[in-house]
Design a protein around this motif. Structure first.
Motif, PDB file in Angstrom:
ATOM      1  N   SER A 181      19.347  -3.552 -37.481  1.00  0.00           N
ATOM      2  CA  SER A 181      18.047  -3.150 -36.952  1.00  0.00           C
ATOM      3  C   SER A 181      17.241  -4.372 -36.569  1.00  0.00           C
ATOM      4  N   GLY A 182      16.260  -4.165 -35.744  1.00  0.00           N
ATOM      5  CA  GLY A 182      15.432  -5.278 -35.295  1.00  0.00           C
ATOM      6  C   GLY A 182      14.186  -4.746 -34.608  1.00  0.00           C
ATOM      7  N   ALA A 183      13.378  -5.658 -34.091  1.00  0.00           N
ATOM      8  CA  ALA A 183      12.146  -5.249 -33.411  1.00  0.00           C
ATOM      9  C   ALA A 183      12.044  -5.950 -32.078  1.00  0.00           C
ATOM     10  N   GLY A 184      11.411  -5.265 -31.132  1.00  0.00           N
ATOM     11  CA  GLY A 184      11.146  -5.885 -29.836  1.00  0.00           C
ATOM     12  C   GLY A 184      11.943  -5.269 -28.697  1.00  0.00           C
ATOM     13  N   ILE A 185      11.217  -4.617 -27.792  1.00  0.00           N
ATOM     14  CA  ILE A 185      11.803  -4.164 -26.528  1.00  0.00           C
ATOM     15  C   ILE A 185      10.952  -4.856 -25.460  1.00  0.00           C
ATOM     16  N   PHE A 186      11.636  -5.461 -24.481  1.00  0.00           N
ATOM     17  CA  PHE A 186      10.907  -6.371 -23.606  1.00  0.00           C
ATOM     18  C   PHE A 186      10.805  -5.875 -22.169  1.00  0.00           C
ATOM     19  N   ASN A 187       9.781  -6.409 -21.518  1.00  0.00           N
ATOM     20  CA  ASN A 187       9.540  -6.154 -20.111  1.00  0.00           C
ATOM     21  C   ASN A 187      10.851  -6.251 -19.316  1.00  0.00           C
ATOM     22  N   GLY A 188      11.221  -5.171 -18.624  1.00  0.00           N
ATOM     23  CA  GLY A 188      12.431  -5.214 -17.797  1.00  0.00           C
ATOM     24  C   GLY A 188      13.658  -4.632 -18.486  1.00  0.00           C
ATOM     25  N   ASP A 189      13.582  -4.345 -19.796  1.00  0.00           N
ATOM     26  CA  ASP A 189      14.736  -3.743 -20.475  1.00  0.00           C
ATOM     27  C   ASP A 189      14.956  -2.328 -19.927  1.00  0.00           C
ATOM     28  N   GLY A 196      22.655   0.138 -26.376  1.00  0.00           N
ATOM     29  CA  GLY A 196      23.119   0.060 -27.761  1.00  0.00           C
ATOM     30  C   GLY A 196      21.979   0.002 -28.774  1.00  0.00           C
ATOM     31  N   ARG A 197      20.805  -0.481 -28.345  1.00  0.00           N
ATOM     32  CA  ARG A 197      19.659  -0.504 -29.269  1.00  0.00           C
ATOM     33  C   ARG A 197      18.881   0.797 -29.086  1.00  0.00           C
ATOM     34  N   ILE A 198      18.772   1.562 -30.186  1.00  0.00           N
ATOM     35  CA  ILE A 198      18.138   2.878 -30.091  1.00  0.00           C
ATOM     36  C   ILE A 198      16.700   2.762 -30.592  1.00  0.00           C
ATOM     37  N   LEU A 203      10.552  -0.845 -33.023  1.00  0.00           N
ATOM     38  CA  LEU A 203      11.724  -1.001 -33.895  1.00  0.00           C
ATOM     39  C   LEU A 203      12.939  -0.371 -33.231  1.00  0.00           C
ATOM     40  N   TRP A 204      14.081  -0.994 -33.388  1.00  0.00           N
ATOM     41  CA  TRP A 204      15.313  -0.401 -32.869  1.00  0.00           C
ATOM     42  C   TRP A 204      16.436  -0.494 -33.887  1.00  0.00           C
ATOM     43  N   LYS A 205      17.429   0.350 -33.671  1.00  0.00           N
ATOM     44  CA  LYS A 205      18.604   0.388 -34.536  1.00  0.00           C
ATOM     45  C   LYS A 205      19.837   0.315 -33.656  1.00  0.00           C
ATOM     46  N   LYS A 206      20.839  -0.397 -34.135  1.00  0.00           N
ATOM     47  CA  LYS A 206      22.065  -0.488 -33.350  1.00  0.00           C
ATOM     48  C   LYS A 206      23.204  -0.051 -34.253  1.00  0.00           C
ATOM     49  N   TYR A 207      24.053   0.858 -33.768  1.00  0.00           N
ATOM     50  CA  TYR A 207      25.172   1.308 -34.592  1.00  0.00           C
ATOM     51  C   TYR A 207      26.379   0.407 -34.341  1.00  0.00           C
ATOM     52  N   ILE A 208      26.727  -0.404 -35.357  1.00  0.00           N
ATOM     53  CA  ILE A 208      27.850  -1.331 -35.218  1.00  0.00           C
ATOM     54  C   ILE A 208      29.149  -0.542 -35.415  1.00  0.00           C
ATOM     55  N   THR A 209      29.203   0.189 -36.541  1.00  0.00           N
ATOM     56  CA  THR A 209      30.269   1.162 -36.753  1.00  0.00           C
ATOM     57  C   THR A 209      29.570   2.449 -37.160  1.00  0.00           C
ATOM     58  N   GLU A 210      30.334   3.479 -37.488  1.00  0.00           N
ATOM     59  CA  GLU A 210      29.709   4.756 -37.801  1.00  0.00           C
ATOM     60  C   GLU A 210      28.690   4.652 -38.935  1.00  0.00           C
ATOM     61  N   ASP A 211      29.033   3.843 -39.967  1.00  0.00           N
ATOM     62  CA  ASP A 211      28.097   3.779 -41.087  1.00  0.00           C
ATOM     63  C   ASP A 211      27.435   2.398 -41.262  1.00  0.00           C
ATOM     64  N   ILE A 270      18.539   4.498 -21.348  1.00  0.00           N
ATOM     65  CA  ILE A 270      18.733   5.907 -20.986  1.00  0.00           C
ATOM     66  C   ILE A 270      18.098   6.765 -22.082  1.00  0.00           C
ATOM     67  N   ILE A 271      17.347   7.786 -21.670  1.00  0.00           N
ATOM     68  CA  ILE A 271      16.739   8.693 -22.660  1.00  0.00           C
ATOM     69  C   ILE A 271      17.836   9.576 -23.248  1.00  0.00           C
ATOM     70  N   ILE A 272      17.953   9.545 -24.601  1.00  0.00           N
ATOM     71  CA  ILE A 272      19.006  10.368 -25.204  1.00  0.00           C
ATOM     72  C   ILE A 272      18.437  11.586 -25.945  1.00  0.00           C
ATOM     73  N   ALA A 273      17.125  11.595 -26.186  1.00  0.00           N
ATOM     74  CA  ALA A 273      16.521  12.779 -26.803  1.00  0.00           C
ATOM     75  C   ALA A 273      15.028  12.799 -26.510  1.00  0.00           C
ATOM     76  N   VAL A 274      14.482  14.029 -26.428  1.00  0.00           N
ATOM     77  CA  VAL A 274      13.035  14.187 -26.251  1.00  0.00           C
ATOM     78  C   VAL A 274      12.567  15.205 -27.282  1.00  0.00           C
ATOM     79  N   ASN A 275      11.575  14.840 -28.103  1.00  0.00           N
ATOM     80  CA  ASN A 275      11.020  15.782 -29.063  1.00  0.00           C
ATOM     81  C   ASN A 275       9.690  16.273 -28.515  1.00  0.00           C
ATOM     82  N   LYS A 276       9.686  17.553 -28.110  1.00  0.00           N
ATOM     83  CA  LYS A 276       8.501  18.074 -27.419  1.00  0.00           C
ATOM     84  C   LYS A 276       7.319  18.257 -28.356  1.00  0.00           C
ATOM     85  N   ILE A 277       7.591  18.519 -29.638  1.00  0.00           N
ATOM     86  CA  ILE A 277       6.482  18.756 -30.571  1.00  0.00           C
ATOM     87  C   ILE A 277       5.750  17.447 -30.853  1.00  0.00           C
TER      88      ILE A 277
END
Ligand SMILES: Nc1ncnc2c1ncn2[C@@H]1O[C@H](COP(=O)(O)OP(=O)(O)OP(=O)(O)O)[C@@H](O)[C@H]1O
Length: 748
Positions: A615-623, A643-645, A603-611, A626-633
């Motif tokens: 949203s949509g689904a699917g991340i594909f081979n070759g996409d 743009g798709r988070i 699943l991904w989310k895209k911010y069009i404006t601040e609020d 950039i990593i923007i956060a890592v949750n170690k726990i």
């Protein structure tokens, strides 16, 4: 694995649980000692008794943890544990209040009564006969899932496979798997043949049983499909199956024969040789051939001359199309089907823009698409129209068993009169079948691509098969336009594809060669170019503008090693930059990464404006993202894919790689301002002409080859076009045999 220990205890609390993968973090109460236990334990609940086998590991921040390899579960036996188990919501329809009432009334026998004599539940106020039945049914269903996971766990098969099998067969999964463990290999569950074979061997299923041979044959065909083949010669298939399965040839042939009668496999005969096809590929190629033959027939008589509108278009755009470009435009307008092919700088985009514009002037609703996100973005930039990926255009539908289906199909056609597909060389048989199913037979179709690029990752060779059939309208642009001749990238690409050696000494344009004949020096130079030389001299961003390519993943000039060096230099560890480790890579905030497998469920989310978000689904081979956060726990990684988070959990990280350097295969369909290509060492079979051509044509502004001149020449000389066994070309030719409808294949 030497220090494996076994712990026994009651689940005190669940800290984290992933519904999809079954990964849990829980506190296990072992004789009043609370121990943190982590691993794939499925739908385990508080209050349950667990026996876990695994090892203690030390975590930098969280201290000692017990990592589970195998677990067994039993239902709670004491009243207190039963109450906690039921109160946790393990059985839907029972909450904390009812759990208390049930245990007060039935004590240690509560679960036994729920399972075997549910009518006694009506002794509790408020429980009707119907509700009692429902609770009992729910308990049995939950118990069946637990029993399945425990059964698979005995063979060390991860819970994630159990969850997929459960989604597929529900209550009956365990029974189905016990009688034929090879069902675990089907698409959607995807256990490897060798692991299912190990379960079967332990379950005393004979090596020559029909279910084993069937699964083995399917496995061989699927493995070959992963190499691009939609069919295999019967003789080779039998030979491979005999040696792989160690079973008599007659038995293999009989099973193949039976499978064709059941229509799980199909025979296809060409040039006097019999081929075997998996049903999905046979149906895909057969459907494509029939649809194209119909499109060809429909436009049989359409020999309209559109010279006047093309003249007008020239006037409007202040351009004079070449004769061959005019022919292509005329064919697209009159025939409704066209393959437009040619190398870089030969005028494909210019011709395509005219076709789109004229379609629109005719009032047609035009849609344009490409197989990858990056190719679609490039197409949008070049044409000024909103191009989508094929998957987004057809809209992925979620089905049980994880098989791919689309919302748009023959029952829900796309609302378009003309469809343009760019980078057609990357489209495989099954995807093209899906496209054709989603458009009406009268919808105009223009396929644009360069058949000298590497073929699709998925099975099939659609573009080349259509061109080679000689029965569909194809225009091949060959002349390089003057503007494009300024570029050495373009000129050298054409030389490479024609097998001519290139001048590597030239230093004044956009194509550079830097000889390095020692691995350490080669890596140092790649790092230096990315980190300092190119950013300083041309202001290129090492992450956004420069892409390192290699023919291979392995070895010192391969992507894995280069990625580790580049990560260390471009995004080193630092305070506040959290990271998560996988067997191959460490992923860190700020890293450039790439998804390596189509996953329609992410699943991904895209911010069009601040609020406002989309949203949509699917991340594909070759996409690439950039990593923007890592949750170690939780061991999750949040990635921004242009743009798709999307948030990846531990298991999804298996399909993620660092992308400072990527293989040429993965770069198909993408363009980068600067490409640095390593050409040195490695296996000969990975160093061939089309691969070099594909790599060179990925560069927009600058190409730098680092490595050995000898190896570059070897690549140009090695014209081993990867052989693909497919049926489409012959199917098409057979269907139109004897039909002289005057289709044109222009090759000027
Ligand atoms: N008929 C024409 N007259 C003059 N210039 C043309 C004509 N057709 C194309 N060109 C120019 O030739 C160059 C290459 O054309 P175009 O970009 O359409 O080729 P392409 O095959 O799409 O290339 P690539 O695959 O590299 O993107 C462009 O600069 C374009 O403006």
């Amino acid at each position: 694995m030497e220090d494996l220990k076994t712990l026994k205890g009651e689940v005190d609390s669940i800290i984290f649980k992933s519904e999809d993968t079954g990964f849990c973090v829980l506190m296990l109460n072992c004789d009043n000692d609370l121990i943190t236990v982590v691993g794939e334990m499925g739908d385990v609940e508080e209050g349950e008794d667990l026996v876990v086998t695994g090892e203690f590991t030390s975590h930098q921040k969280f201290g000692e943890q017990f990592k589970v390899h195998i677990f067994e579960r039993s239902l709670p036996t004491t009243s207190a544990a039963i109450q906690r188990y039921l109160a946790s919501g393990a059985i839907s329809g029972i909450g904390p209040v009812l759990a208390k009432k049930l245990v007060n009334k039935f004590g240690d026998d509560t679960l036994d009564i729920i399972e075997n004599t549910p009518d006694r539940l009506t002794e509790i106020d408020g429980i009707t006969v119907k509700k009692a039945e429902k609770i009992s049914q729910e308990f049995k269903t939950t118990f069946a899932a637990r029993s399945l996971m425990s059964y698979l766990n005995k063979f060390e098969i991860e819970t994630s496979y159990g969850i997929k099998a459960w989604k597929r067969w529900g209550n009956t999964a365990e029974q189905i798997i016990k009688s034929n463990p090879y069902v675990l290999c089907i698409q959607g569950v995807d256990l490897s043949f060798s692991r299912a074979d190990a379960v079967a061997a332990k379950s005393d299923i004979p090596a020559d049983s029909e279910c084993r041979i069937k699964a083995g044959i399917t496995y061989i065909l699927r493995q070959n499909a992963d190499q691009g083949h939609t069919c295999l010669p019967l003789d080779s298939l039998v030979k491979t199956a005999v040696s792989y399965l160690d079973v008599d040839e007659k038995l293999i042939k009989k099973v193949i024969e039976d499978e064709t009668e059941e229509e799980n496999l199909y025979y296809y005969d060409k040039h006097g040789r019999r081929f075997v096809m998996l049903a999905d590929f046979y149906k895909a190629e057969d459907y494509i051939a029939r649809r194209l033959a119909i499109m060809r027939q429909i436009s049989y008589d359409n020999k309209i001359d559109f010279s006047e509108v093309i003249d007008l278009e020239e006037e409007n755009n202040g351009i004079q199309y070449e004769k061959i470009q005019r022919e292509a435009i005329n064919l697209a307008l009159s025939k409704g089907f066209l393959v437009l092919t040619g190398g870089p700088g030969t005028g494909k985009t210019t011709t395509l823009n005219a076709i789109i514009s004229l379609y629109q002037q005719q009032g047609l609703n035009v849609m344009i698409c490409a197989p990858t996100g990056r190719a679609a973005k490039r197409l949008s930039d070049l044409t000024g129209f909103d191009a989508k990926t094929i998957h987004r255009l057809l809209e992925v539908k979620h089905t049980s068993g994880d098989t791919l289906a689309f919302i748009h199909d023959e029952n829900n056609l796309l609302d378009c009169d003309a469809l343009i597909i760019d980078e057609m060389s990357m489209v495989d048989s099954c995807l093209f079948e899906a496209v054709l199913r989603a458009i009406s037979v009268t919808c105009k179709l223009v396929l644009v691509g360069d058949s000298d690029q590497l073929p699709s990752v998925g099975a099939g060779n659609v573009l080349k098969d259509i061109i080679d059939s000689g029965v569909m309208s194809v225009v091949t642009l060959k002349e390089i336009f003057r503007q494009a001749q300024e570029s050495e990238i373009v000129m050298n690409a054409h030389k490479i594809v024609n097998g001519e050696h290139i001048d590597l000494a030239s230093k004044d344009k956009d194509f550079f060669f830097m000889q390095r004949l020692e691995y350490g020096e080669l890596q140092d130079l790649v790092v230096e170019l990315c980190k300092t030389r190119l950013p300083k001299a041309y202001d290129y961003s090492p992450i956004d503008d420069i892409q390192v390519l290699s023919p291979t993943r392995k070895g010192p000039a391969g992507t894995v090693e280069l990625n580790k060096r580049l990560q260390q230099e471009l995004n080193p560890p630092a305070a506040g930059k959290s990271e998560v480790k996988t067997p191959v890579y460490t992923f860190r905030k700020g890293d450039k990464v790439m998804q390596t497998k189509n996953d329609y469920e992410i699943l991904w989310k895209k911010y069009i404006t601040e609020d406002k978000t989309e949203s949509g689904a699917g991340i594909f081979n070759g996409d690439i993202g950039i990593i923007i956060a890592v949750n170690k726990i939780l061991k999750t990684v949040t990635i921004d894919f242009e743009g798709r988070i999307a948030v990846y959990d531990k298991q999804m990280l298996d399909n993620l790689e660092l992308a400072y350097a990527i293989t040429v295969h993965k770069s198909q369909g993408s363009e980068f301002d600067v490409v640095i290509l390593t050409v040195f060492g490695g296996f000969d079979k990975l160093y061939y002409r089309n691969l070099l051509y594909t790599a060179v044509t990925r560069a927009k502004r600058m190409l730098i080859i680092v490595g050995s001149k000898k190896r570059v020449d070897f690549m140009i000389d090695n014209n081993k076009r990867t052989l693909r066994y497919t049926a489409l070309k012959n199917m098409l030719m057979e269907l139109v045999e004897g039909d002289d409808s005057g289709q044109q294949t222009l090759d000027i």
